[in-house]
Enzyme design. Sequence first.
Site, mmCIF file in Angstrom:
data_model
loop_
_atom_site.group_PDB
_atom_site.id
_atom_site.type_symbol
_atom_site.label_atom_id
_atom_site.label_comp_id
_atom_site.label_asym_id
_atom_site.label_seq_id
_atom_site.Cartn_x
_atom_site.Cartn_y
_atom_site.Cartn_z
ATOM 1 N N THR A 1 6.574 -0.173 -3.157
ATOM 2 C CA THR A 1 5.279 0.398 -3.516
ATOM 3 C C THR A 1 4.214 -0.272 -2.656
ATOM 4 O O THR A 1 4.250 -1.477 -2.421
ATOM 5 C CB THR A 1 4.969 0.211 -5.010
ATOM 6 O OG1 THR A 1 5.932 0.948 -5.757
ATOM 7 C CG2 THR A 1 3.584 0.741 -5.370
ATOM 8 N N PHE B 1 0.196 -0.987 -2.150
ATOM 9 C CA PHE B 1 -1.013 -1.133 -2.950
ATOM 10 C C PHE B 1 -2.220 -1.227 -2.027
ATOM 11 O O PHE B 1 -2.113 -1.779 -0.926
ATOM 12 C CB PHE B 1 -0.951 -2.422 -3.771
ATOM 13 C CG PHE B 1 0.134 -2.409 -4.828
ATOM 14 C CD1 PHE B 1 -0.147 -2.066 -6.140
ATOM 15 C CD2 PHE B 1 1.437 -2.732 -4.499
ATOM 16 C CE1 PHE B 1 0.859 -2.042 -7.092
ATOM 17 C CE2 PHE B 1 2.446 -2.722 -5.446
ATOM 18 C CZ PHE B 1 2.150 -2.373 -6.756
#
Length: 357
Positions: free
Chosen positions: A258, A260
Site C-alpha cells: 500500500t 500512502f
Amino acid sequence: MNDNKLLPLREKIDAIDAAILELLNQRASVAQEVGHVKAETNAPVFRPEREAQVLRNMAAKNTGPLLNEDIQLIFREVMSACRALERRVVVAFLGPVGTFSEQAVYKQFGRAIEALPCISIDEVFRATEAGTADFGVVPIENSSEGAINRTLDLLLQTSLAISGEVAIAVQHSLMSKSGTMEGVTRICAHSQALAQCQAWLNQHYPHVERQAVASNAEAARMASADFSVAAIASEIAGHQYNLGIVSAHIQDDPHNRTRFAVVGRLNTTPSGKDQTSIVLATPNKAGAVYNLLAPLSKHGVSMTRFESRPARTGNWEYYFYVDVEGHAMDAKVKAAMDELNQDAAFFKILGSYPCTV
Ligand SMILES: O=C(O)C(=O)C[C@]1(C(=O)O)C=C[C@@H](O)C=C1
C-alpha cells in the site's frame, strides 16, 4: 562459551559506542541550533527534502557491511530524535493504533513524533487542515485493490499539499484469541483486507461468515474480546491485542503493498530526485486525453502514474490523477504544468515531493 575471546571484542564495541554517543549528541546540539534559527522565522521543523537528501547521502557513502536499508532506518530514527528536540511533530493517521497506516507514519517520520489516530480518512484531512496535526498520512493506492477513492476525492478539494509518499508491504494474518479456528463463526476485517484475502478465504474457510468492520485493528480488538471472532490484521495489531496466529501471510498477492501520501500545509522544495502529483479534467470531447497529455512529452517530462476517477457530473467526465518525474519548480516540469493548466477544464498541483528513498 569462550568469554575470554569475547571480552576484548566487547571492549572495542564499548569504546565505539561511546564515540557514537558523543557524535550523536553533537549532532543533536546542532539540530537544536537549527531549531532556534527556524523558530526565529517560524520555519517548518520537518523538511522532507532535507531528510531524503541525508538518507540518500548515507546510502551513497555506505561501504558496509551494514545494508543501506538498515543504515537508512537508523538515520531515520536519528533525524526523528533530533527533530523532536526542535519540536515534536504531530502526525494524524487512519487509526486505531496497529493499522498499516500507523506503520507508514513511523516509516516516514521515525518514532519521535506524536501519532494522532483518527476515525476516518476525512478526519485525517480535517485534523491536518485545522492544524491539530502538522501532517496527515493517508492510504492512496493498494497494489492489488487499486486506488483508495476516498483519498483521491479528498485530495481534489483540500488546501493541503502532498509532501511525501511512503510504501509498505501489507501482510495479513488470520488471528484469534485462542490461536485456532475452534468456535469461530465470524471473520472480521476492513473490506480492503477481506478483498485482498478473498481467494485464500474461499479456499480455506468458505463457510465462515465474513464481516467488514472499520479497520483491521478494530477487528483485532473485537477478536480479543470474543472467542467467536477471528480477525485479519497485521501481526503487529495481533500482538497488540494478544491474539494467536491461525495462519500467517494469507493475502492473495504475496507482493501486496500500500502506498500512502503524506499531506501537510508545507510546500516541499526540491530534493534532487522528486515527483509531482497533479489532478486534471478534460473537456468531454474526442482526443481530449491525448491532447491533454501532449505537453508532458513536448517538454520531456515522464509520466509515472495515471489514474482516472469519474467526476460524477453525469456526463462521463473524469478526473485524471497523474504523477510525473521532477519538481514543479524544475523548468521543464513548470513549462509542462503551465501548458496543461491552460488546456484543462480543471487543473491542480497536489504537490511536489521527494521520491521514496
Ligand atoms: O536540516 C534541518 O532543517 C534540520 O532541522 C535537521 C534535521 C536533521 O536531523 O538532520 C531534522 C529535521 C528536518 O526534518 C531535517 C533535518
